[in-house]
Design a protein around this motif. Structure first.
Motif, PDB file in Angstrom:
ATOM      1  N   ASP A  95      22.229  25.451  50.128  1.00 12.96           N
ATOM      2  CA  ASP A  95      22.664  24.553  49.049  1.00 12.96           C
ATOM      3  C   ASP A  95      22.034  23.167  49.184  1.00 12.96           C
ATOM      4  O   ASP A  95      21.592  22.571  48.193  1.00 12.96           O
ATOM      5  CB  ASP A  95      24.201  24.452  49.008  1.00 12.96           C
ATOM      6  N   THR A 130      28.877  24.040  27.855  1.00 18.25           N
ATOM      7  CA  THR A 130      28.585  23.803  29.281  1.00 18.25           C
ATOM      8  C   THR A 130      27.498  24.725  29.834  1.00 18.25           C
ATOM      9  O   THR A 130      27.226  24.690  31.034  1.00 18.25           O
ATOM     10  CB  THR A 130      29.856  23.972  30.152  1.00 18.25           C
ATOM     11  N   LEU A 131      26.906  25.570  28.979  1.00 19.02           N
ATOM     12  CA  LEU A 131      25.877  26.491  29.491  1.00 19.02           C
ATOM     13  C   LEU A 131      24.521  25.764  29.516  1.00 19.02           C
ATOM     14  O   LEU A 131      23.910  25.526  28.478  1.00 19.02           O
ATOM     15  CB  LEU A 131      25.808  27.745  28.608  1.00 19.02           C
ATOM     16  N   MET A 132      24.076  25.415  30.720  1.00 16.53           N
ATOM     17  CA  MET A 132      22.901  24.542  30.859  1.00 16.53           C
ATOM     18  C   MET A 132      21.608  25.360  30.974  1.00 16.53           C
ATOM     19  O   MET A 132      21.062  25.552  32.044  1.00 16.53           O
ATOM     20  CB  MET A 132      23.086  23.644  32.090  1.00 16.53           C
ATOM     21  N   ILE A 175      18.477  23.464  47.856  1.00 20.51           N
ATOM     22  CA  ILE A 175      18.396  23.567  46.385  1.00 20.51           C
ATOM     23  C   ILE A 175      18.546  22.179  45.755  1.00 20.51           C
ATOM     24  O   ILE A 175      17.779  21.786  44.874  1.00 20.51           O
ATOM     25  CB  ILE A 175      19.490  24.520  45.837  1.00 20.51           C
ATOM     26  N   VAL A 217      28.524  32.567  35.231  1.00 19.55           N
ATOM     27  CA  VAL A 217      27.184  32.522  34.642  1.00 19.55           C
ATOM     28  C   VAL A 217      26.252  33.297  35.573  1.00 19.55           C
ATOM     29  O   VAL A 217      25.337  33.992  35.137  1.00 19.55           O
ATOM     30  CB  VAL A 217      26.724  31.059  34.471  1.00 19.55           C
ATOM     31  N   PRO A 229      32.992  26.500  36.126  1.00 16.52           N
ATOM     32  CA  PRO A 229      31.853  27.411  36.316  1.00 16.52           C
ATOM     33  C   PRO A 229      32.082  28.768  35.639  1.00 16.52           C
ATOM     34  O   PRO A 229      31.232  29.649  35.721  1.00 16.52           O
ATOM     35  CB  PRO A 229      31.833  27.584  37.849  1.00 16.52           C
ATOM     36  N   GLY A 232      27.716  22.660  45.041  1.00 22.82           N
ATOM     37  CA  GLY A 232      27.237  23.868  45.702  1.00 22.82           C
ATOM     38  C   GLY A 232      25.732  23.915  45.517  1.00 22.82           C
ATOM     39  O   GLY A 232      25.048  22.907  45.745  1.00 22.82           O
ATOM     40  N   GLY A 233      25.227  25.050  45.042  1.00 20.08           N
ATOM     41  CA  GLY A 233      23.773  25.203  44.927  1.00 20.08           C
ATOM     42  C   GLY A 233      23.281  25.199  43.490  1.00 20.08           C
ATOM     43  O   GLY A 233      23.250  24.148  42.840  1.00 20.08           O
ATOM     44  N   ASP A 243      27.498  28.049  53.449  1.00 19.72           N
ATOM     45  CA  ASP A 243      26.654  29.249  53.454  1.00 19.72           C
ATOM     46  C   ASP A 243      25.369  29.037  54.260  1.00 19.72           C
ATOM     47  O   ASP A 243      24.405  29.783  54.105  1.00 19.72           O
ATOM     48  CB  ASP A 243      26.397  29.801  52.037  1.00 19.72           C
ATOM     49  N   LYS A 255      21.830  22.214  38.382  1.00 21.99           N
ATOM     50  CA  LYS A 255      21.537  22.065  36.946  1.00 21.99           C
ATOM     51  C   LYS A 255      22.158  20.777  36.426  1.00 21.99           C
ATOM     52  O   LYS A 255      21.520  20.001  35.714  1.00 21.99           O
ATOM     53  CB  LYS A 255      22.123  23.247  36.172  1.00 21.99           C
ATOM     54  N   PHE A 300      25.329  38.259  49.370  1.00 16.99           N
ATOM     55  CA  PHE A 300      24.784  37.685  48.138  1.00 16.99           C
ATOM     56  C   PHE A 300      23.368  38.207  47.857  1.00 16.99           C
ATOM     57  O   PHE A 300      23.058  38.643  46.750  1.00 16.99           O
ATOM     58  CB  PHE A 300      24.769  36.153  48.325  1.00 16.99           C
ATOM     59  N   ILE A 328      33.776  20.395  36.033  1.00 11.31           N
ATOM     60  CA  ILE A 328      33.232  21.257  34.971  1.00 11.31           C
ATOM     61  C   ILE A 328      33.462  22.700  35.395  1.00 11.31           C
ATOM     62  O   ILE A 328      33.138  23.084  36.533  1.00 11.31           O
ATOM     63  CB  ILE A 328      31.737  20.986  34.751  1.00 11.31           C
ATOM     64  N   PRO A 382      29.896  22.438  38.323  1.00 13.33           N
ATOM     65  CA  PRO A 382      30.227  23.834  38.024  1.00 13.33           C
ATOM     66  C   PRO A 382      29.631  24.720  39.117  1.00 13.33           C
ATOM     67  O   PRO A 382      28.529  25.243  38.986  1.00 13.33           O
ATOM     68  CB  PRO A 382      29.557  24.071  36.659  1.00 13.33           C
ATOM     69  N   SER A 383      30.340  24.821  40.193  1.00 10.53           N
ATOM     70  CA  SER A 383      29.898  25.566  41.367  1.00 10.53           C
ATOM     71  C   SER A 383      30.935  26.613  41.704  1.00 10.53           C
ATOM     72  O   SER A 383      32.041  26.588  41.154  1.00 10.53           O
ATOM     73  CB  SER A 383      29.731  24.611  42.558  1.00 10.53           C
ATOM     74  N   ASN A 384      30.575  27.475  42.621  1.00 12.87           N
ATOM     75  CA  ASN A 384      31.525  28.522  43.022  1.00 12.87           C
ATOM     76  C   ASN A 384      32.805  27.865  43.579  1.00 12.87           C
ATOM     77  O   ASN A 384      32.736  27.139  44.574  1.00 12.87           O
ATOM     78  CB  ASN A 384      30.866  29.416  44.079  1.00 12.87           C
TER      79      ASN A 384
HETATM   80  P1  GDP Z   1      25.225  28.833  44.438  1.00 12.12           P
HETATM   81  O1  GDP Z   1      25.816  28.277  45.719  1.00 12.12           O
HETATM   82  O2  GDP Z   1      23.741  28.742  44.390  1.00 12.12           O
HETATM   83  O3  GDP Z   1      25.794  30.154  43.978  1.00 12.12           O
HETATM   84  O4  GDP Z   1      25.625  27.838  43.294  1.00 12.12           O
HETATM   85  P2  GDP Z   1      26.916  27.045  42.931  1.00 12.12           P
HETATM   86  O5  GDP Z   1      28.041  27.284  43.858  1.00 12.12           O
HETATM   87  O6  GDP Z   1      26.530  25.640  42.628  1.00 12.12           O
HETATM   88  O7  GDP Z   1      27.239  27.658  41.528  1.00 12.12           O
HETATM   89  C1  GDP Z   1      27.578  28.940  41.203  1.00 12.12           C
HETATM   90  C2  GDP Z   1      28.512  28.860  39.995  1.00 12.12           C
HETATM   91  O8  GDP Z   1      27.927  28.035  38.990  1.00 12.12           O
HETATM   92  C3  GDP Z   1      28.770  30.199  39.377  1.00 12.12           C
HETATM   93  O9  GDP Z   1      30.157  30.427  39.364  1.00 12.12           O
HETATM   94  C4  GDP Z   1      28.252  30.066  37.948  1.00 12.12           C
HETATM   95  O10 GDP Z   1      29.102  30.700  37.014  1.00 12.12           O
HETATM   96  C5  GDP Z   1      28.211  28.568  37.723  1.00 12.12           C
HETATM   97  N1  GDP Z   1      27.150  28.154  36.825  1.00 12.12           N
HETATM   98  C6  GDP Z   1      25.827  28.364  36.980  1.00 12.12           C
HETATM   99  N2  GDP Z   1      25.159  27.875  35.921  1.00 12.12           N
HETATM  100  C7  GDP Z   1      26.070  27.331  35.084  1.00 12.12           C
HETATM  101  C8  GDP Z   1      25.993  26.682  33.798  1.00 12.12           C
HETATM  102  O11 GDP Z   1      24.923  26.481  33.217  1.00 12.12           O
HETATM  103  N3  GDP Z   1      27.177  26.262  33.246  1.00 12.12           N
HETATM  104  C9  GDP Z   1      28.391  26.479  33.839  1.00 12.12           C
HETATM  105  N4  GDP Z   1      29.499  26.058  33.216  1.00 12.12           N
HETATM  106  N5  GDP Z   1      28.492  27.098  35.046  1.00 12.12           N
HETATM  107  C10 GDP Z   1      27.349  27.520  35.653  1.00 12.12           C
END
Ligand code: GDP
Length: 311
Positions: free
Chosen positions: A51, A291-293, A54, A235, A228, A11-12, A39, A17, A156, A226, A196-198
Protein backbone atom coordinates in the motif's frame (compact mmCIF):
# COMPACT_ATOMS: atom_id res chain seq x y z
CA UNK A 1 -5.92 25.20 17.06
CA UNK A 2 -6.46 23.50 13.73
CA UNK A 3 -3.73 23.75 11.07
CA UNK A 4 -4.20 24.01 7.31
CA UNK A 5 -3.22 20.45 6.46
CA UNK A 6 -5.35 17.38 5.78
CA UNK A 7 -4.90 13.96 7.31
CA UNK A 8 -5.79 11.02 5.10
CA UNK A 9 -6.18 7.38 6.12
CA UNK A 10 -5.37 5.17 3.16
CA UNK A 11 -5.14 1.62 1.87
CA UNK A 12 -3.88 0.94 -1.64
CA UNK A 13 -5.63 1.11 -5.00
CA UNK A 14 -8.97 2.67 -3.91
CA UNK A 15 -7.18 5.25 -1.79
CA UNK A 16 -4.67 6.10 -4.52
CA UNK A 17 -7.49 7.09 -6.90
CA UNK A 18 -8.84 9.67 -4.46
CA UNK A 19 -5.37 10.86 -3.47
CA UNK A 20 -4.48 11.46 -7.13
CA UNK A 21 -7.55 13.72 -7.33
CA UNK A 22 -6.74 15.48 -4.05
CA UNK A 23 -3.13 16.12 -5.09
CA UNK A 24 -4.39 18.00 -8.16
CA UNK A 25 -6.40 20.39 -5.96
CA UNK A 26 -4.29 20.80 -2.85
CA UNK A 27 -0.62 21.55 -2.37
CA UNK A 28 0.76 18.00 -1.79
CA UNK A 29 2.83 19.35 1.11
CA UNK A 30 -0.47 19.79 2.97
CA UNK A 31 -1.34 16.11 2.58
CA UNK A 32 -0.40 13.90 5.55
CA UNK A 33 -1.20 10.33 4.61
CA UNK A 34 -1.26 7.49 7.13
CA UNK A 35 -1.01 4.29 5.12
CA UNK A 36 -1.97 0.73 6.00
CA UNK A 37 1.01 -1.58 6.43
CA UNK A 38 -1.03 -4.62 7.51
CA UNK A 39 -0.52 -6.31 4.16
CA UNK A 40 3.24 -5.87 4.17
CA UNK A 41 5.08 -9.05 3.33
CA UNK A 42 8.62 -10.37 3.15
CA UNK A 43 9.35 -12.32 -0.03
CA UNK A 44 12.64 -13.27 -1.70
CA UNK A 45 14.33 -11.81 1.39
CA UNK A 46 12.89 -8.37 0.57
CA UNK A 47 10.64 -6.07 2.60
CA UNK A 48 7.58 -5.25 0.52
CA UNK A 49 4.98 -2.63 1.54
CA UNK A 50 2.27 -2.85 -1.13
CA UNK A 51 0.00 0.00 0.00
CA UNK A 52 2.84 2.43 0.76
CA UNK A 53 4.31 1.73 -2.68
CA UNK A 54 1.00 2.24 -4.50
CA UNK A 55 0.50 5.64 -2.84
CA UNK A 56 4.15 6.64 -3.34
CA UNK A 57 4.21 5.72 -7.04
CA UNK A 58 0.85 7.45 -7.57
CA UNK A 59 2.09 10.72 -6.03
CA UNK A 60 5.41 10.45 -7.88
CA UNK A 61 3.41 10.01 -11.12
CA UNK A 62 5.20 6.74 -11.76
CA UNK A 63 2.33 4.31 -11.14
CA UNK A 64 0.92 1.99 -13.76
CA UNK A 65 -2.53 3.57 -13.89
CA UNK A 66 -4.09 0.67 -15.75
CA UNK A 67 -3.20 -1.81 -13.02
CA UNK A 68 -3.31 0.70 -10.16
CA UNK A 69 -0.03 -0.66 -8.70
CA UNK A 70 3.61 -1.02 -9.72
CA UNK A 71 5.70 1.18 -11.99
CA UNK A 72 4.50 2.27 -15.40
CA UNK A 73 6.19 0.41 -18.28
CA UNK A 74 7.75 -2.15 -15.98
CA UNK A 75 9.02 -5.55 -17.11
CA UNK A 76 9.07 -8.80 -15.16
CA UNK A 77 12.35 -10.42 -16.22
CA UNK A 78 13.76 -10.84 -12.73
CA UNK A 79 10.49 -12.45 -11.56
CA UNK A 80 10.73 -15.03 -14.37
CA UNK A 81 14.05 -16.21 -12.91
CA UNK A 82 12.92 -15.86 -9.27
CA UNK A 83 10.10 -18.29 -10.08
CA UNK A 84 12.74 -20.93 -10.79
CA UNK A 85 14.09 -20.52 -7.26
CA UNK A 86 11.02 -19.78 -5.14
CA UNK A 87 7.43 -21.01 -4.97
CA UNK A 88 6.29 -17.46 -4.10
CA UNK A 89 6.57 -16.29 -7.70
CA UNK A 90 2.82 -15.54 -7.66
CA UNK A 91 3.68 -12.10 -6.22
CA UNK A 92 3.91 -9.70 -9.18
CA UNK A 93 7.24 -8.00 -8.76
CA UNK A 94 8.34 -5.74 -11.61
CA UNK A 95 12.00 -5.04 -12.39
CA UNK A 96 11.75 -1.33 -11.52
CA UNK A 97 9.60 -2.05 -8.47
CA UNK A 98 12.34 -4.39 -7.26
CA UNK A 99 14.66 -1.41 -6.86
CA UNK A 100 12.34 0.05 -4.18
CA UNK A 101 12.28 -3.22 -2.25
CA UNK A 102 16.06 -3.61 -2.46
CA UNK A 103 16.53 -0.04 -1.19
CA UNK A 104 13.94 -0.50 1.60
CA UNK A 105 15.50 -3.79 2.72
CA UNK A 106 19.01 -2.32 2.63
CA UNK A 107 17.93 0.62 4.84
CA UNK A 108 16.06 -1.74 7.17
CA UNK A 109 19.21 -3.84 7.57
CA UNK A 110 21.10 -0.63 8.43
CA UNK A 111 18.66 -0.07 11.32
CA UNK A 112 16.29 2.56 9.91
CA UNK A 113 12.60 2.39 10.86
CA UNK A 114 9.75 1.95 8.39
CA UNK A 115 8.77 5.61 8.84
CA UNK A 116 12.33 6.82 8.16
CA UNK A 117 12.65 4.54 5.15
CA UNK A 118 9.32 5.78 3.78
CA UNK A 119 10.58 9.38 4.10
CA UNK A 120 13.76 8.49 2.21
CA UNK A 121 11.92 6.67 -0.59
CA UNK A 122 9.49 9.60 -0.95
CA UNK A 123 12.29 12.17 -0.98
CA UNK A 124 14.21 10.28 -3.66
CA UNK A 125 11.14 9.83 -5.84
CA UNK A 126 10.10 13.49 -5.49
CA UNK A 127 6.96 12.95 -3.39
CA UNK A 128 6.10 16.11 -1.46
CA UNK A 129 3.23 14.71 0.64
CA UNK A 130 4.11 13.25 4.02
CA UNK A 131 3.50 9.49 3.84
CA UNK A 132 3.44 7.78 7.20
CA UNK A 133 3.22 4.04 7.75
CA UNK A 134 0.52 3.21 10.31
CA UNK A 135 3.29 1.85 12.58
CA UNK A 136 6.94 0.80 12.52
CA UNK A 137 6.22 -2.63 13.95
CA UNK A 138 5.56 -5.61 11.74
CA UNK A 139 1.85 -6.37 11.37
CA UNK A 140 0.74 -9.12 9.01
CA UNK A 141 -2.79 -9.99 7.97
CA UNK A 142 -3.65 -13.68 7.74
CA UNK A 143 -6.79 -15.12 6.20
CA UNK A 144 -8.24 -18.38 7.46
CA UNK A 145 -9.86 -20.40 4.66
CA UNK A 146 -11.35 -23.91 4.88
CA UNK A 147 -8.04 -25.43 3.72
CA UNK A 148 -5.25 -23.09 4.85
CA UNK A 149 -4.36 -20.06 6.94
CA UNK A 150 -2.49 -17.83 4.51
CA UNK A 151 -0.98 -14.36 4.23
CA UNK A 152 -3.46 -11.82 2.84
CA UNK A 153 -1.30 -11.26 -0.26
CA UNK A 154 -1.36 -14.98 -1.08
CA UNK A 155 -5.15 -15.03 -0.70
CA UNK A 156 -5.46 -11.85 -2.77
CA UNK A 157 -2.98 -12.54 -5.57
CA UNK A 158 -2.39 -16.29 -5.78
CA UNK A 159 -5.98 -17.31 -5.04
CA UNK A 160 -7.73 -14.19 -6.47
CA UNK A 161 -9.80 -13.91 -3.25
CA UNK A 162 -11.71 -17.08 -4.28
CA UNK A 163 -11.60 -19.18 -1.06
CA UNK A 164 -14.26 -18.72 1.58
CA UNK A 165 -13.02 -16.53 4.46
CA UNK A 166 -13.54 -18.04 7.90
CA UNK A 167 -11.50 -15.57 9.91
CA UNK A 168 -9.08 -12.65 9.65
CA UNK A 169 -6.10 -12.32 11.95
CA UNK A 170 -3.84 -9.28 12.33
CA UNK A 171 -0.59 -10.72 13.68
CA UNK A 172 1.41 -8.18 15.66
CA UNK A 173 -1.36 -5.57 15.88
CA UNK A 174 -1.33 -5.52 19.71
CA UNK A 175 2.29 -4.31 19.69
CA UNK A 176 1.70 -1.68 16.98
CA UNK A 177 2.25 1.95 17.98
CA UNK A 178 1.45 5.03 15.89
CA UNK A 179 4.28 7.08 14.40
CA UNK A 180 4.64 10.14 16.64
CA UNK A 181 3.26 12.69 14.14
CA UNK A 182 0.08 10.71 13.52
CA UNK A 183 -1.73 11.62 16.75
CA UNK A 184 -0.72 15.26 16.39
CA UNK A 185 -2.02 15.28 12.82
CA UNK A 186 -5.32 13.74 13.98
CA UNK A 187 -5.67 16.43 16.59
CA UNK A 188 -4.68 19.42 14.46
CA UNK A 189 -5.66 18.59 10.87
CA UNK A 190 -8.21 20.84 9.22
CA UNK A 191 -10.09 17.80 7.97
CA UNK A 192 -9.56 14.04 8.17
CA UNK A 193 -10.38 11.89 5.18
CA UNK A 194 -11.07 8.17 5.24
CA UNK A 195 -10.40 6.92 1.72
CA UNK A 196 -12.63 4.44 -0.10
CA UNK A 197 -10.44 1.57 1.01
CA UNK A 198 -11.03 -1.91 2.31
CA UNK A 199 -12.76 -1.27 5.68
CA UNK A 200 -11.41 -4.45 7.28
CA UNK A 201 -7.86 -5.01 6.03
CA UNK A 202 -6.87 -1.40 5.18
CA UNK A 203 -8.73 1.15 7.34
CA UNK A 204 -9.57 -1.58 9.89
CA UNK A 205 -5.89 -2.24 10.60
CA UNK A 206 -4.97 1.45 10.90
CA UNK A 207 -7.69 2.08 13.48
CA UNK A 208 -6.50 -0.87 15.58
CA UNK A 209 -3.07 0.69 16.08
CA UNK A 210 -2.85 1.85 19.70
CA UNK A 211 -4.60 5.18 20.42
CA UNK A 212 -5.57 5.91 16.80
CA UNK A 213 -9.24 5.00 17.18
CA UNK A 214 -9.55 6.85 20.51
CA UNK A 215 -7.95 9.96 18.99
CA UNK A 216 -10.29 9.85 15.98
CA UNK A 217 -13.38 9.57 18.20
CA UNK A 218 -12.45 12.89 19.85
CA UNK A 219 -12.51 14.76 16.51
CA UNK A 220 -15.42 12.95 14.88
CA UNK A 221 -16.99 16.09 13.46
CA UNK A 222 -14.07 16.78 11.10
CA UNK A 223 -13.86 13.22 9.80
CA UNK A 224 -15.15 12.58 6.27
CA UNK A 225 -15.28 9.10 4.75
CA UNK A 226 -16.08 7.79 1.29
CA UNK A 227 -17.79 4.42 0.99
CA UNK A 228 -15.85 1.71 -0.85
CA UNK A 229 -19.09 -0.20 -1.43
CA UNK A 230 -21.44 0.69 -4.28
CA UNK A 231 -24.81 -1.05 -4.70
CA UNK A 232 -23.86 -3.80 -2.25
CA UNK A 233 -20.63 -4.72 -4.03
CA UNK A 234 -16.96 -3.82 -3.95
CA UNK A 235 -15.48 -2.00 -6.92
CA UNK A 236 -12.52 -4.38 -6.67
CA UNK A 237 -11.06 -6.70 -4.05
CA UNK A 238 -12.41 -8.82 -1.21
CA UNK A 239 -14.05 -6.22 1.06
CA UNK A 240 -17.42 -7.95 0.59
CA UNK A 241 -16.17 -11.37 1.74
CA UNK A 242 -14.29 -9.90 4.68
CA UNK A 243 -17.26 -7.79 5.77
CA UNK A 244 -19.54 -10.83 5.63
CA UNK A 245 -17.02 -12.83 7.63
CA UNK A 246 -17.16 -10.39 10.54
CA UNK A 247 -20.94 -10.15 10.38
CA UNK A 248 -21.30 -6.80 8.62
CA UNK A 249 -23.90 -6.16 5.94
CA UNK A 250 -22.15 -5.66 2.57
CA UNK A 251 -23.39 -2.13 1.89
CA UNK A 252 -22.59 1.45 2.78
CA UNK A 253 -24.75 0.90 5.88
CA UNK A 254 -22.42 -1.94 6.90
CA UNK A 255 -19.35 0.30 6.44
CA UNK A 256 -21.08 3.11 8.36
CA UNK A 257 -21.84 0.73 11.22
CA UNK A 258 -18.18 -0.30 11.33
CA UNK A 259 -16.99 3.34 11.38
CA UNK A 260 -19.82 4.88 13.42
CA UNK A 261 -17.77 5.64 16.56
CA UNK A 262 -15.51 8.06 14.73
CA UNK A 263 -17.15 8.97 11.42
CA UNK A 264 -18.85 12.38 11.34
CA UNK A 265 -19.64 12.58 7.61
CA UNK A 266 -20.03 9.91 4.94
CA UNK A 267 -20.18 10.21 1.16
CA UNK A 268 -22.03 7.34 -0.43
CA UNK A 269 -22.64 6.75 -4.11
CA UNK A 270 -25.65 8.35 -5.82
CA UNK A 271 -26.83 4.81 -6.58
CA UNK A 272 -27.11 4.15 -2.83
CA UNK A 273 -28.83 7.40 -1.88
CA UNK A 274 -31.85 5.42 -0.62
CA UNK A 275 -29.57 4.32 2.28
CA UNK A 276 -29.00 7.90 3.48
CA UNK A 277 -31.79 7.91 6.15
CA UNK A 278 -30.57 4.61 7.62
CA UNK A 279 -26.97 5.89 7.86
CA UNK A 280 -28.09 9.23 9.32
CA UNK A 281 -29.87 7.31 12.10
CA UNK A 282 -26.35 6.26 13.20
CA UNK A 283 -25.53 9.95 13.78
CA UNK A 284 -23.46 10.31 10.59
CA UNK A 285 -24.20 13.21 8.19
CA UNK A 286 -24.56 11.56 4.79
CA UNK A 287 -24.14 12.96 1.27
CA UNK A 288 -24.63 11.37 -2.15
CA UNK A 289 -22.24 11.78 -5.08
CA UNK A 290 -20.83 9.82 -8.03
CA UNK A 291 -17.98 8.00 -6.25
CA UNK A 292 -16.84 5.64 -9.02
CA UNK A 293 -13.45 7.10 -9.98
CA UNK A 294 -12.89 5.73 -13.48
CA UNK A 295 -10.81 8.62 -14.82
CA UNK A 296 -8.87 11.65 -13.60
CA UNK A 297 -11.82 14.02 -14.06
CA UNK A 298 -13.99 11.86 -11.81
CA UNK A 299 -11.19 11.55 -9.23
CA UNK A 300 -10.81 15.31 -9.19
CA UNK A 301 -14.57 15.94 -9.07
CA UNK A 302 -14.98 13.67 -6.04
CA UNK A 303 -11.95 15.24 -4.35
CA UNK A 304 -13.40 18.70 -4.97
CA UNK A 305 -16.83 17.71 -3.61
CA UNK A 306 -15.17 16.24 -0.52
CA UNK A 307 -12.98 19.27 0.16
CA UNK A 308 -15.71 21.87 -0.31
CA UNK A 309 -18.45 20.12 1.68
CA UNK A 310 -19.54 22.34 4.61
CA UNK A 311 -16.78 24.89 3.89
P1 GDP B 1 -6.11 -2.31 -1.87
O1 GDP B 1 -5.40 -2.34 -0.53
O2 GDP B 1 -5.19 -2.10 -3.01
O3 GDP B 1 -7.15 -3.38 -2.07
O4 GDP B 1 -6.94 -0.97 -1.90
P2 GDP B 1 -7.81 -0.19 -0.87
O5 GDP B 1 -7.90 -0.86 0.45
O6 GDP B 1 -7.41 1.24 -0.92
O7 GDP B 1 -9.20 -0.23 -1.58
C1 GDP B 1 -9.98 -1.31 -1.88
C2 GDP B 1 -11.43 -0.83 -1.81
O8 GDP B 1 -11.58 0.37 -2.58
C3 GDP B 1 -12.40 -1.83 -2.36
O9 GDP B 1 -13.34 -2.13 -1.36
C4 GDP B 1 -13.09 -1.11 -3.52
O10 GDP B 1 -14.47 -1.39 -3.57
C5 GDP B 1 -12.83 0.35 -3.23
N1 GDP B 1 -12.71 1.16 -4.43
C6 GDP B 1 -11.82 1.00 -5.43
N2 GDP B 1 -12.04 1.90 -6.39
C7 GDP B 1 -13.09 2.67 -5.99
C8 GDP B 1 -13.81 3.77 -6.58
O11 GDP B 1 -13.51 4.26 -7.67
N3 GDP B 1 -14.85 4.29 -5.85
C9 GDP B 1 -15.23 3.77 -4.64
N4 GDP B 1 -16.28 4.33 -4.01
N5 GDP B 1 -14.58 2.73 -4.07
C10 GDP B 1 -13.53 2.18 -4.74
Amino acid sequence: MSENYYLILAGGVGAAKLIEGLAKLIDPELLKIVVNTGDDIELFGLKICPDLDIITYTLADLVDKEKGWGFIDDTFNCLKVLKKFYDTGWFNLGDKDLATHIYRTDLFNQGYTKAQITDMICRNLGVKAHLIPMCNEQVETYIKTPTEVMHFEKYFIKYHCDPEVLDVEFRGINEALPIKETLEYIDKAKRIIICPSNPIVSIGTIIQVKNIRESLIKVKNKIYGISPIIEGATVKGPADKLMKCIGLEVSSVGVANYYKDFLGHFIIDNKDCNLKPEIEKLGISTYCYDTLMTNINKKQALAHFLMTLNE
